[in-house]
Design a protein around this motif. Structure first.
Motif, PDB file in Angstrom:
ATOM      1  N   UNK A  91       0.732  -0.853  -0.148  1.00 35.78           N
ATOM      2  CA  UNK A  91       0.089   0.190   0.114  1.00 35.78           C
ATOM      3  C   UNK A  91       1.147   1.204   0.165  1.00 35.78           C
ATOM      4  N   UNK A  92       1.864   1.306   0.617  1.00 35.47           N
ATOM      5  CA  UNK A  92       2.078   2.556   0.930  1.00 35.47           C
ATOM      6  C   UNK A  92       3.176   2.182  -0.366  1.00 35.47           C
ATOM      7  N   UNK A  93       3.456   1.565  -1.116  1.00 39.73           N
ATOM      8  CA  UNK A  93       4.405   1.877  -2.521  1.00 39.73           C
ATOM      9  C   UNK A  93       3.621   2.503  -3.962  1.00 39.73           C
ATOM     10  N   UNK A  94       2.143   2.191  -3.437  1.00 42.25           N
ATOM     11  CA  UNK A  94       1.076   2.791  -4.475  1.00 42.25           C
ATOM     12  C   UNK A  94       0.493   3.718  -3.909  1.00 42.25           C
ATOM     13  N   UNK A  95       1.295   4.283  -3.319  1.00 39.67           N
ATOM     14  CA  UNK A  95       0.387   5.731  -2.415  1.00 39.67           C
ATOM     15  C   UNK A  95       1.321   6.765  -3.377  1.00 39.67           C
ATOM     16  N   UNK A 105      13.514  -9.497   8.970  1.00 40.92           N
ATOM     17  CA  UNK A 105      14.612  -9.147   8.209  1.00 40.92           C
ATOM     18  C   UNK A 105      14.263  -7.815   7.593  1.00 40.92           C
ATOM     19  N   UNK A 106      13.318  -7.379   7.437  1.00 37.76           N
ATOM     20  CA  UNK A 106      12.570  -6.020   6.871  1.00 37.76           C
ATOM     21  C   UNK A 106      13.742  -5.016   8.420  1.00 37.76           C
ATOM     22  N   UNK A 107      13.326  -5.325   9.152  1.00 38.46           N
ATOM     23  CA  UNK A 107      13.206  -4.793  10.631  1.00 38.46           C
ATOM     24  C   UNK A 107      15.645  -4.798  10.262  1.00 38.46           C
ATOM     25  N   UNK A 108      15.538  -5.240  10.405  1.00 39.46           N
ATOM     26  CA  UNK A 108      17.385  -5.561  11.162  1.00 39.46           C
ATOM     27  C   UNK A 108      18.178  -4.963   9.880  1.00 39.46           C
ATOM     28  N   UNK A 109      17.232  -5.788   7.794  1.00 39.10           N
ATOM     29  CA  UNK A 109      18.570  -5.459   7.366  1.00 39.10           C
ATOM     30  C   UNK A 109      18.081  -4.060   6.145  1.00 39.10           C
ATOM     31  N   UNK A 110      16.640  -3.615   6.545  1.00 39.48           N
ATOM     32  CA  UNK A 110      16.449  -2.246   5.598  1.00 39.48           C
ATOM     33  C   UNK A 110      15.762  -1.116   6.459  1.00 39.48           C
ATOM     34  N   UNK A 111      16.304  -0.173   4.737  1.00 37.74           N
ATOM     35  CA  UNK A 111      15.572   0.738   5.476  1.00 37.74           C
ATOM     36  C   UNK A 111      14.685   1.386   4.022  1.00 37.74           C
ATOM     37  N   UNK A 112      13.291   2.149   4.709  1.00 38.93           N
ATOM     38  CA  UNK A 112      13.123   2.271   3.992  1.00 38.93           C
ATOM     39  C   UNK A 112      12.368   4.232   3.179  1.00 38.93           C
ATOM     40  N   UNK A 113      12.841   4.732   2.514  1.00 35.43           N
ATOM     41  CA  UNK A 113      12.290   5.880   2.217  1.00 35.43           C
ATOM     42  C   UNK A 113      11.296   6.008   1.246  1.00 35.43           C
ATOM     43  N   UNK A 114      10.488   6.532   1.186  1.00 35.31           N
ATOM     44  CA  UNK A 114       9.267   6.801  -0.302  1.00 35.31           C
ATOM     45  C   UNK A 114       8.964   8.368  -0.484  1.00 35.31           C
ATOM     46  N   UNK A 115       8.277   8.424  -1.368  1.00 32.09           N
ATOM     47  CA  UNK A 115       7.588   9.982  -2.428  1.00 32.09           C
ATOM     48  C   UNK A 115       7.397  10.607  -1.180  1.00 32.09           C
ATOM     49  N   UNK A 116       6.235   9.916  -0.723  1.00 31.07           N
ATOM     50  CA  UNK A 116       5.192  10.279   0.301  1.00 31.07           C
ATOM     51  C   UNK A 116       5.736  10.474   1.884  1.00 31.07           C
TER      52      UNK A 116
END
Lengths: 425, 226
Positions: free
Chosen positions: A421-425, B80-91
């Motif tokens: 959902x966060x990717x499509x927002x 794994x998402x918690x330990x290996x990844x960080x996410x940044x989105x457009x919003x």
């Protein structure tokens, strides 16, 4: 353990943040649930108070639970055995009951047969062992008939008589020549209505007595009754005349469980060729049947109201999850497991349920306090009533159950939100 | 760090299944920065979803830090998402009722272990400091500019010291100058050994990455720099 603890704390922290962020919505959920939890609390409180009131009345009449009562025929041999067995004992009290007429000599009492004041049982006839009966003679006049119970000790350790006025019998002083009487409320009512001379006729006494009323108690009885120390009455009776089998007299002994008096007394009664009737007081079991159905009906009604509250929480919960789709998807993106997302929603609804329960319990306790303060004097059932802890527990359980039921479906929805959902927002 | 071999993703549920990723091969080592560029609908975000374990590939092999995680179950994927990844989105996806610090702490309060409050606070402040907005820790998103909000989002991605930073058009909603600051913050992470995969439309930002890959109709090719 550490992981579980971390998840629990996480869901609690996020749940509290969620509640603080949506105060109005939480308040609306609470309003919808409040009546349901309040209904459960009130029903439980009402049932507990009614149970206690009922139990209290039964204790007045029959004695505390566990008390053993031994009844026996009103024979002089039985009275002699009783008096010798319980003399000096603190774990047993005997009561020997007989007819007493207080008032003008030579007249028939206004309540012949010891009927409640204002009722006419048409009694007064005395029948003897040989079969012949005597009609009472003389006109009705200023006299009240009571059932006179001569006690060997303080019966209140078994039956918690409530003192209405004056004092209870004092068994520590030397016997008085003018027997001290404590009336029950019905007898007191008779003496309030009829002005009678202080002269008491008891079958078998050497002369009419001049009693002194020292107090009035609530003994749970509906017939006029007076209590007297057996030794003060015996002063006026020749030996062997304490029991009158012709006026429906009775002998009862109340004992604490395990009292050695029982064995001695039953042996003596048996040796005298008489029978005993043993009964263990169990008021709680007796009233349980009466209350069960009533409680079931009221709890069903409260349950229905609670269900409406649950529907309210469910409705608000679903709407909230719908609004927080991105938040939950984001939380999943940062590694929050589905189970914790469900836990967050459940924590919020549970906290809402508990807050509502606290509000409902508080409101009920305040209402009860106000009712006891305002109406305690006029309604004895409300006098000195404390908020029953069972009602508090029931309210908390209702809040928890409502929180779980109302939050279950929203929690499943939250756990199922696709992370993309966060990717499509 | 990341090895993708023959990754294929087919979008089902339509009248005709559509291949979104078609045999993608990609290798990213620690400290490297990679830009993925392509037109809208070319599959950039889907590729990022597969790398970030939001989605599973239909075919192919995905190796993360030497472990094959192509068919990893959701519970392990979350870990794994918690330990290996960080996410940044457009919003930015900041929660408006929380302060900047609380938004960053959100990544630490995720049920994957528990940190005492003091340690949590120290790590949050360190992450905010890395992106240069420690002074805004107590501000709520409504009182911050777009660039500041995105930097809070980057701090949230960095707070667990990830090994891979995935950024899906992080400058898409920002002006050029602010976008440059955000890219600076992301590249700062690579200097500390974190791999960066950036999905972007912006040529200038892509040019600042170590490698550029073009994604055209699900096929990934590395651009050879002039």
């Amino acid at each position: 353990m550490m992981r579980l603890s971390g998840r629990f704390r996480s869901s609690l922290i996020i749940g509290i943040q969620g509640i603080r962020a949506r105060k109005l919505r939480t308040l609306l959920s609470m309003v919808s649930l409040f009546l349901g939890v309040l209904a459960v609390v009130v029903v439980q409180a009402g049932a507990s108070i009614a149970e206690r009131a009922l139990l209290s009345d039964l204790e007045l009449t029959y004695g505390y639970d566990g008390t053993r009562t031994i009844g026996m025929p009103p024979e002089q041999k039985a009275a002699d055995a009783v008096l010798t067995s319980v003399k000096g004992r603190t774990d047993a009290v005997a009561g020997i009951s007989m007819q007493g007429i207080i008032g003008e000599p030579g007249v028939r009492p206004v309540n012949e047969g010891g009927a409640p004041i204002g009722q006419d049982w048409g009694g007064g006839q005395v029948c003897f062992a040989d079969g012949h009966c005597e009609e009472p003679s003389g006109p009705k006049g200023a006299a009240v008939e009571v059932r006179l119970t001569a006690l060997t000790g303080d019966i209140r350790q078994f039956r918690p008589f409530r003192t209405v006025s004056g004092t209870w019998l004092d068994f520590t002083t030397v016997p008085s020549m003018a027997p001290r009487l404590v009336l029950n409320q019905e007898a007191a009512k008779g003496f309030r209505q009829y002005q009678v001379p202080a002269e008491m006729r008891v079958r078998g006494t050497t002369a009419n007595l001049t009693p002194r009323f020292v107090g009035v108690v609530d003994d749970g009885g509906t017939e006029p009754r007076a209590y007297v120390r057996v030794d003060e009455l015996a002063t006026w009776m020749p030996p062997g005349k304490l029991v009158d089998p012709n006026t429906a007299g009775e002998i009862n002994v109340m004992l604490r469980p395990g009292s050695p008096v029982e064995q001695v007394l039953t042996a003596k009664i048996k040796a005298a060729g008489l029978e005993t009737y043993v009964n263990d007081v169990n008021n709680r079991e007796q009233q349980e049947d009466q209350l069960r159905l009533m409680r079931l009906v009221f709890f069903s009604m409260a349950g229905l109201v609670l269900l409406i509250g649950v529907a309210g929480i469910l409705n608000v919960g679903l709407a909230t999850v719908g609004e927080r789709v991105e938040e939950f998807a984001l939380r999943r993106a940062v590694g929050t497991p589905r189970s914790l997302l469900a836990g967050i929603v459940l924590a919020e609804t549970l906290l809402t349920g508990l807050l509502t329960a606290a509000a409902a319990i508080g409101a009920s306790a305040l209402a009860l306090k106000a009712a006891t303060t305002l109406a305690g004097n006029t309604h004895p059932i409300l006098d000195n009533v404390q908020f029953p802890w069972e009602a508090g527990v029931a309210g908390i359980i209702a809040g928890i159950v409502a929180g779980i039921l109302g939050g279950f479906v929203p929690a499943l929805r939250a756990a199922g939100i696709p992370i993309a959902t966060v990717m499509r927002a | 760090m990341i090895e993708l071999t023959g990754i294929t993703k087919v979008l089902k549920g339509q009248s005709e299944p559509r291949t979104i990723l078609d045999g993608v091969d990609l290798s990213v080592a620690a400290g490297q920065s990679v830009a993925i560029v392509g037109r809208s609908g070319s599959g950039k975000s889907t590729l990022l979803s597969v790398i970030g374990l939001f989605d599973r590939p239909d075919q192919g092999r995905y190796v993360l830090a030497g472990q094959d995680i192509s068919r990893v179950p959701e519970r392990r994927a979350a870990k794994l998402r918690s330990s290996h990844f960080g996410f940044v989105f457009q919003r930015f996806f900041l929660l408006k009722h929380l302060t900047a610090a609380q938004n960053v702490a959100m990544a630490l309060v995720n049920g994957q272990g528990w940190l005492p409050r003091r340690e949590r606070r120290a790590r949050v402040m360190q992450a905010l400091d890395q992106v240069g907005i420690a002074h805004l820790a107590k501000n709520r998103p409504a009182k911050m500019s777009g660039g500041e909000q995105q930097r809070v989002a980057i701090a949230r991605a960095l707070v667990r010291n990830p090994q891979v930073l995935l950024a899906d058009e992080p400058t898409g909603a920002l002006d050029t100058e602010t976008g440059t600051l955000v890219i600076d913050a992301l590249l700062g992470a690579t200097e500390r050994g974190c791999a960066l995969i950036l999905v972007t439309h912006d040529r200038d930002h892509a040019a600042r990455m170590g490698r550029i890959h073009d994604l055209v109709d699900g096929v990934l090719t590395e651009r050879v720099r002039a």
